[in-house]
Design an enzyme around this catalytic site. Structure first.
Site, PDB file in Angstrom:
ATOM      1  N   ASP A   4      -1.158  -5.937   9.756  1.00 42.54           N
ATOM      2  CA  ASP A   4      -2.208  -5.938   8.543  1.00 42.54           C
ATOM      3  C   ASP A   4      -3.251  -4.731   9.055  1.00 42.54           C
ATOM      4  O   ASP A   4      -4.377  -5.254   8.793  1.00 42.54           O
ATOM      5  CB  ASP A   4      -2.652  -7.373   8.395  1.00 42.54           C
ATOM      6  CG  ASP A   4      -1.357  -8.404   8.221  1.00 42.54           C
ATOM      7  OD1 ASP A   4      -0.345  -7.821   8.048  1.00 42.54           O
ATOM      8  OD2 ASP A   4      -1.886  -9.540   8.573  1.00 42.54           O
ATOM      9  N   GLU A  23       1.714  -8.958  -1.770  1.00 41.61           N
ATOM     10  CA  GLU A  23       0.624  -9.263  -1.068  1.00 41.61           C
ATOM     11  C   GLU A  23       0.212  -8.069  -0.532  1.00 41.61           C
ATOM     12  O   GLU A  23       0.464  -6.976  -1.271  1.00 41.61           O
ATOM     13  CB  GLU A  23       0.900 -10.228   0.145  1.00 41.61           C
ATOM     14  CG  GLU A  23       1.888  -9.587   0.962  1.00 41.61           C
ATOM     15  CD  GLU A  23       2.290 -10.638   1.977  1.00 41.61           C
ATOM     16  OE1 GLU A  23       2.090 -11.790   1.984  1.00 41.61           O
ATOM     17  OE2 GLU A  23       2.875 -10.423   3.072  1.00 41.61           O
TER      18      GLU A  23
END
Length: 327
Positions: free
Chosen positions: A39, A209
């Site tokens: 991420d 997401e």
């Protein structure tokens, strides 16, 4: 004695001939630094590139953030534990997806914590503050900034976007829903949007997401991740609009698995060298020999646009990118 003197004279010559010079590093390589990290949020502060990733491990071990900085995209310095749950009383586990932005002389780091599954649980999106991009960061509120589900969006995967008019927006959401909200001046809460709402849903088709937004030629590029984060089909898609509110119509995928390189490529960010107008995508992927969901590494590759402003499919590499200094 003459033989000994001759040997002593020749010794440096022989050693010099056999010496090996370490070649100068010309490319970042992928991954760009060691360890399991996911991420990644990449950002430019001054004359350095920074990457803020999730420490990829079981949730109970995800209790801190490391950061990495580089003057050239090739040589990276690790800044360990810039934020730790020891200083965030309400955060217990699953510290995820940091997003950072500078406002005046302070750096605000937004993060998700505790992976809450309902409004009855404690956790959500928090914010920490520091006077330096390497921290140390301290909890800004003493509680989550977003601690409830709005429009079906799990309060995770936050991204902070500064619009051209100087307004700051929080864009976030898991569970296939994405919201945008206008941050107040102190980053302690939110101000109403033009329609009177606080959390406006901007979910495009196939969104899962990992939202990210940037501007180019006065257009808003909205990007996100699709698929399952532990699977090989994890990927990145995007849309373009005239406003950060959308509407965002999905254009297509631009980053996905490559059977020769890696799979599970997703949850990314984008940076630009304004001097050279080079664009880069920073993302995580899973090596082909790994099956553990947390076996994710941070990589960087070039990102290109076609003549119409559409993003070309990203070519994943093992070599990474060449050195590119800022200003």
């Amino acid at each position: 004695m003459k033989k000994l003197l001759l040997a002593l004279i020749l010794l440096p010559i022989v050693n010099s001939a056999n010496a090996q010079t370490t070649p100068k590093k010309t490319h970042s390589g992928n991954p760009v630094f060691k360890g399991w990290y996911a991420d990644p949020e990449a950002v430019v502060f001054g004359k350095k590139y920074w990457i803020y990733p999730t420490f990829s491990a079981p949730y109970e071990k995800q209790v801190f953030f490391d950061a990495f900085s580089s003057p050239d995209l090739v040589n990276w310095t690790k800044h360990p534990r810039i934020l730790d749950t020891a200083g965030v009383k309400w955060a217990k586990k699953a510290i995820w997806a940091p997003s950072i932005i500078k406002k005046k002389d302070q750096y605000f780091l937004f993060f998700g914590a505790n992976d809450i599954q309902s409004d009855k649980e404690s956790g959500g999106i928090g914010v920490a503050v520091a006077n330096h991009p390497a921290g140390p960061f301290k909890d800004h509120l003493g509680k989550p900034l977003v601690d409830k589900f709005h429009n079906g969006a799990q309060p995770i995967d936050q991204f902070v976007f500064k619009d051209k008019d100087g307004k700051y927006y929080l864009i976030y959401g898991g569970w296939k829903h994405c919201n945008i909200a206008l941050l107040n001046d102190q980053f302690t809460g939110f101000s109403p949007l033009k329609d009177g709402s606080t959390f406006k849903e901007i979910t495009p088709d196939s969104y899962v997401e990992g939202p990210f937004m940037f501007m180019r030629n006065n257009k808003y590029y909205f990007m996100w991740s699709e698929g399952g984060w532990t699977g090989p089909d994890y990927c990145v898609a995007y849309a373009i609009a005239d406003s950060p509110m959308g509407p965002f119509k999905r254009v297509g995928k631009i980053l996905q698995q490559d059977a020769k390189i890696a799979n599970g490529a997703g949850h990314h960010s984008v940076i630009r060298n304004e001097k050279t107008d080079d664009w880069y995508i920073v993302y995580h992927r899973r090596p082909l020999d790994q099956t553990n969901g947390n076996a994710r590494e941070t990589c960087i590759d070039k990102m290109y646009f076609d003549k119409d402003g559409l993003i070309k499919p990203v070519v994943m590499t093992t070599s990474g990118v060449s050195a590119n200094f800022l200003r």
